[in-house]
Design a protein around this motif. Structure first.
Motif, mmCIF file in Angstrom:
data_model
loop_
_atom_site.group_PDB
_atom_site.id
_atom_site.type_symbol
_atom_site.label_atom_id
_atom_site.label_comp_id
_atom_site.label_asym_id
_atom_site.label_seq_id
_atom_site.Cartn_x
_atom_site.Cartn_y
_atom_site.Cartn_z
ATOM 1 N N VAL A 157 8.512 23.489 -38.485
ATOM 2 C CA VAL A 157 7.457 22.499 -38.731
ATOM 3 C C VAL A 157 7.186 22.375 -40.225
ATOM 4 C CG1 VAL A 157 5.016 21.976 -38.375
ATOM 5 C CG2 VAL A 157 6.394 22.806 -36.460
ATOM 6 N N ALA A 158 7.106 23.541 -40.908
ATOM 7 C CA ALA A 158 6.826 23.523 -42.349
ATOM 8 C C ALA A 158 7.943 22.816 -43.122
ATOM 9 C CB ALA A 158 6.658 24.955 -42.863
ATOM 10 N N ILE A 159 9.196 23.076 -42.739
ATOM 11 C CA ILE A 159 10.325 22.428 -43.405
ATOM 12 C C ILE A 159 10.287 20.918 -43.186
ATOM 13 C CG2 ILE A 159 12.838 22.189 -43.353
ATOM 14 C CD1 ILE A 159 12.973 25.202 -42.791
ATOM 15 N N SER A 160 9.977 20.505 -41.957
ATOM 16 C CA SER A 160 9.918 19.073 -41.653
ATOM 17 C C SER A 160 8.849 18.372 -42.477
ATOM 18 C CB SER A 160 9.661 18.869 -40.161
ATOM 19 O OG SER A 160 10.700 19.426 -39.376
ATOM 20 N N ILE A 161 7.674 19.032 -42.591
ATOM 21 C CA ILE A 161 6.572 18.426 -43.349
ATOM 22 C C ILE A 161 6.902 18.399 -44.841
ATOM 23 C CG2 ILE A 161 4.163 18.696 -44.019
ATOM 24 C CD1 ILE A 161 3.636 19.879 -41.247
ATOM 25 N N ALA A 162 7.432 19.536 -45.348
ATOM 26 C CA ALA A 162 7.699 19.624 -46.782
ATOM 27 C C ALA A 162 8.831 18.702 -47.220
ATOM 28 C CB ALA A 162 8.050 21.068 -47.148
ATOM 29 N N SER A 163 9.811 18.497 -46.356
ATOM 30 C CA SER A 163 10.947 17.644 -46.719
ATOM 31 C C SER A 163 10.647 16.167 -46.540
ATOM 32 C CB SER A 163 12.169 18.016 -45.877
ATOM 33 O OG SER A 163 11.911 17.823 -44.498
ATOM 34 N N GLY A 164 9.503 15.875 -45.913
ATOM 35 C CA GLY A 164 9.122 14.479 -45.729
ATOM 36 C C GLY A 164 9.847 13.795 -44.586
ATOM 37 N N LYS A 165 10.637 14.554 -43.813
ATOM 38 C CA LYS A 165 11.348 13.962 -42.688
ATOM 39 C C LYS A 165 10.484 14.011 -41.448
ATOM 40 C CE LYS A 165 15.922 15.273 -44.399
ATOM 41 N NZ LYS A 165 17.169 16.034 -44.100
ATOM 42 N N SER A 166 10.677 13.067 -40.594
ATOM 43 C CA SER A 166 9.930 13.041 -39.336
ATOM 44 C C SER A 166 10.902 12.777 -38.196
ATOM 45 C CB SER A 166 8.848 11.958 -39.363
ATOM 46 O OG SER A 166 9.436 10.686 -39.597
ATOM 47 N N PRO A 167 10.595 13.300 -37.001
ATOM 48 C CA PRO A 167 11.476 13.060 -35.858
ATOM 49 C C PRO A 167 11.591 11.576 -35.550
ATOM 50 C CG PRO A 167 9.887 14.805 -35.396
ATOM 51 C CD PRO A 167 9.452 14.150 -36.670
ATOM 52 N N SER A 168 12.712 11.204 -34.968
ATOM 53 C CA SER A 168 12.893 9.817 -34.575
ATOM 54 C C SER A 168 12.035 9.503 -33.356
ATOM 55 C CB SER A 168 14.368 9.545 -34.251
ATOM 56 O OG SER A 168 14.723 10.172 -33.028
ATOM 57 N N SER A 169 11.937 8.235 -33.054
ATOM 58 C CA SER A 169 11.143 7.826 -31.888
ATOM 59 C C SER A 169 11.750 8.316 -30.591
ATOM 60 C CB SER A 169 11.030 6.295 -31.866
ATOM 61 O OG SER A 169 12.319 5.698 -31.845
ATOM 62 N N TRP A 170 13.022 8.720 -30.637
ATOM 63 C CA TRP A 170 13.682 9.236 -29.438
ATOM 64 C C TRP A 170 13.429 10.721 -29.230
ATOM 65 C CZ3 TRP A 170 15.858 5.887 -26.138
ATOM 66 C CH2 TRP A 170 16.197 4.606 -26.622
ATOM 67 N N ALA A 171 12.731 11.363 -30.152
ATOM 68 C CA ALA A 171 12.530 12.809 -30.054
ATOM 69 C C ALA A 171 11.768 13.209 -28.801
ATOM 70 C CB ALA A 171 11.792 13.311 -31.294
ATOM 71 N N LEU A 172 10.957 12.295 -28.271
ATOM 72 C CA LEU A 172 10.202 12.615 -27.052
ATOM 73 C C LEU A 172 11.120 12.851 -25.853
ATOM 74 C CD1 LEU A 172 7.228 10.089 -27.338
ATOM 75 C CD2 LEU A 172 7.186 12.556 -27.733
ATOM 76 N N MET A 173 12.393 12.509 -26.010
ATOM 77 C CA MET A 173 13.341 12.745 -24.918
ATOM 78 C C MET A 173 13.487 14.226 -24.599
ATOM 79 S SD MET A 173 16.421 10.052 -25.719
ATOM 80 C CE MET A 173 17.394 10.720 -24.372
ATOM 81 N N VAL A 174 13.152 15.093 -25.558
ATOM 82 C CA VAL A 174 13.287 16.530 -25.295
ATOM 83 C C VAL A 174 12.331 16.981 -24.194
ATOM 84 C CG1 VAL A 174 14.035 16.983 -27.649
ATOM 85 C CG2 VAL A 174 11.612 17.164 -27.094
ATOM 86 N N LEU A 175 11.301 16.189 -23.916
ATOM 87 C CA LEU A 175 10.346 16.558 -22.872
ATOM 88 C C LEU A 175 10.959 16.527 -21.480
ATOM 89 C CD1 LEU A 175 7.174 14.666 -24.171
ATOM 90 C CD2 LEU A 175 7.759 17.087 -24.463
ATOM 91 N N ILE A 176 12.075 15.810 -21.335
ATOM 92 C CA ILE A 176 12.710 15.748 -20.016
ATOM 93 C C ILE A 176 13.786 16.816 -19.850
ATOM 94 C CG2 ILE A 176 12.296 13.260 -19.917
ATOM 95 C CD1 ILE A 176 15.311 12.859 -20.388
ATOM 96 N N LEU A 177 13.986 17.646 -20.869
ATOM 97 C CA LEU A 177 15.028 18.671 -20.793
ATOM 98 C C LEU A 177 14.845 19.622 -19.608
ATOM 99 C CD1 LEU A 177 15.772 19.686 -24.489
ATOM 100 C CD2 LEU A 177 17.198 18.377 -22.917
ATOM 101 N N PRO A 178 13.606 20.055 -19.296
ATOM 102 C CA PRO A 178 13.476 20.946 -18.130
ATOM 103 C C PRO A 178 14.032 20.348 -16.842
ATOM 104 C CG PRO A 178 11.469 20.993 -19.434
ATOM 105 C CD PRO A 178 12.325 19.908 -20.005
ATOM 106 N N LEU A 179 14.056 19.025 -16.742
ATOM 107 C CA LEU A 179 14.601 18.387 -15.540
ATOM 108 C C LEU A 179 16.121 18.545 -15.467
ATOM 109 C CD1 LEU A 179 12.513 15.070 -15.572
ATOM 110 C CD2 LEU A 179 12.023 17.189 -14.336
#
Length: 539
Positions: A157-179
């Motif tokens: 999380v710290a690296i993502s914030i410090a580097s100024g990068k943000s997840p893509s709009s498709w990142a929410l797809m990881v929520l379906i991984l348990p399925l």
């Protein structure tokens, strides 16, 4: 050929450090620094590190994937893991920050990032050390790995914030991984036991988890860990982890070489690294205080704390992205911490035995639920270890009418045996306090079915030391280990492979006798069930 130079230096220095009693990984670090020093004189150019960087990255992904294979999410959602990791991160950052602001005269942003980078501990080193001692699933090992995973998440999380990068709009797809877990289970079942299983592990760790998460703007390390954790509940997760062992070890050599090849330090970097190394006891003491505060006994708190007494490779990742001017000082700091931490973790049990009277004064009166005293009640036979050998011995003796109970330091093995109807309890055989609090009034026989030879000898010493004069039986893979267990005080030690051969021969002998008996009774041909009679060749 640059690969030949890497391999030669890594092997040579790794073997050298192994001969003086230090882990080979310290030799790999030294090989990296030596190659950085010699440079083009041994054929190592500035552009050659790209391949090694890629190999190192693959090693970290495979390590995190195999760590995930041994974890369950419910083991992370525990007060000592969540609370310990968050509080240590906050307190450690708060302690380092003023020093960096006023002593190093750094800007607030740079000082904050540097303090964060030094608050983490090394997942690579800790997991490697725990795996080498087979303590990854012991209580203190699970606490340490849980804290490391939480730290890794904070670092990502710290690296993502410090580097100024943000997840893509498709990142929410990881929520379906348990399925997808049933699909992953099916793939593992279909892959068999050979190269397809290895390829499946590589596919999930490096491609689906690593590259897949990067495509979504997330960390590839998090992806490898997530896919490993999803397979942790499968019955063949341990087999998959073992099949990836050699590949993971080879790739991790590249990781340690890469740290050394990051560059040679100047005088200021050396002073910085030495000062931070001297502060390692503060890091350990803070972890110990927090763990004791969360009801852990002194032994578990000390073992977990010492496992975490080092600096993290994630600090180097953070530096490469947002603190490039600190990459070499941090690389040297991480290397020094590895040199201190790795040898200490090899003798951590001996260290604790010497300072236990001092540390136990800090224990709370309330014990952690996983560390309550154990009473074996009316059990007659105690089995230490719930692997295949231990389970087979338990079932056989239970069928003969004996009252049997089993202990294991792996909570997953205990839970699985409980579901199968066995009497099983969680315990760490290498914990001296466990033996002091163990009540076994009716036990007359003990079977040692653990994998680790040292754990067996420790168990025998503890049993005899507390006055147990009953039968102690163990199995061993090699004759020298069998002799050590007998010398410790065991009554009998059976060589596993020899006994397997003897058992197979007995089955064959009984089958021959049965065949002879049936022939003597007048049956002209003995056939396996379902096989039709063969036509007469002369007809």
């Amino acid at each position: 050929m640059i690969e030949a130079v890497w391999i030669a230096f890594a092997f040579g220095l790794g073997l050298l450090f192994k001969q003086v009693g230090l882990p080979p990984l310290i030799g790999y670090l030294g090989a990296g620094f030596a190659l950085s020093l010699l440079g083009e004189r041994v054929g190592v150019g500035p552009d050659d590190s790209y391949i090694l960087t890629h190999i190192a990255h693959l090693g970290v992904l495979l390590l995190l994937f195999t760590v995930g294979l041994k974890l369950k999410v419910k083991n992370l959602v525990r007060p000592e893991v969540v609370g310990g990791s968050l509080l240590h991160f906050g307190l450690s950052t708060a302690l380092f920050l003023p020093a960096f602001l006023y002593l190093l005269d750094l800007p607030l942003g740079e000082a904050s990032l540097l303090a964060m980078a030094l608050s983490f501990s090394s997942t690579v080193l800790a997991a490697k050390v725990l795996e080498g001692k087979r303590e990854l699933r012991a209580f203190h090992g699970r606490v340490a790995i849980g804290v490391l995973i939480m730290q890794d998440l904070i670092a990502l999380v710290a690296i993502s914030i410090a580097s100024g990068k943000s997840p893509s709009s498709w990142a929410l797809m990881v929520l379906i991984l348990p399925l997808c877990k049933p699909i992953l289970y099916k793939l593992l079942d279909l892959s068999g036991h050979e190269e397809l299983m290895v390829l499946l592990g590589l596919l999930l760790a490096l491609v689906v988890g690593g590259a897949g998460f990067e495509t979504l703007g997330l960390s590839s390390e998090l992806g490898a860990l997530a896919f490993g954790a999803m397979l942790a509940g499968h019955k063949r997760a341990g087999e998959l982890s073992q099949s990836l062992w050699s590949l993971k070890e080879i790739f991790l050599v590249g990781f340690f070489l890469q740290i050394g090849l990051g560059g040679l330090p100047d005088q200021h970097a050396l002073i910085f690294a030495l000062v931070m190394t001297l502060l390692l006891p503060l890091k350990s003491a803070l972890f110990f205080a927090l763990f004791v505060g969360f009801k852990l006994r002194a032994r578990s708190a000390f073992l977990s704390s010492l496992t975490l007494t080092n600096y993290s490779e994630f600090g180097l990742i953070m530096a490469s992205l947002v603190l490039p001017q600190w990459l070499v000082p941090l690389a040297l700091t991480v290397a020094f911490s590895f040199v201190i931490s790795a040898p200490l973790n090899r003798i951590v049990h001996s260290i604790y035995e010497h300072i236990a009277p001092l540390l136990t004064r800090f224990e709370r009166d309330i014990r952690h639920p996983d560390e309550q005293p154990i009473t074996l009640d009316d059990a007659q036979i105690l089995i230490m270890g719930l692997g295949r050998t231990g389970r087979a011995a338990y079932d056989n003796l239970s069928e003969k009418g004996y009252r049997v109970i089993a202990l294991d330091s792996d909570p997953v093995a205990v839970e699985t045996s409980l579901q199968a109807g066995r009497r099983a309890l969680f315990a760490d055989a290498e914990d001296p306090v466990f033996w002091q609090n163990l009540d076994m009034p009716n036990i007359h026989s003990v079977i040692l079915a653990m994998n680790d030879a040292e754990a067996k000898t420790i168990t025998v010493h503890n049993l005899r030391g507390r006055g147990f004069d009953g039968l102690i039986v163990s199995h061993a893979m090699y004759e020298d280990i069998a002799r050590r267990i007998i010398q410790a005080g065991a009554d009998h030690t059976y060589l596993t492979m020899s006994e397997a051969g003897t058992g197979l021969a007995e089955h064959v002998a009984r089958s021959i006798q049965e065949r002879s008996r049936l022939l003597s009774d007048g049956q002209s041909e003995i056939r396996p069930p379902g096989r039709p009679p063969q036509p007469d060749a002369q007809a």
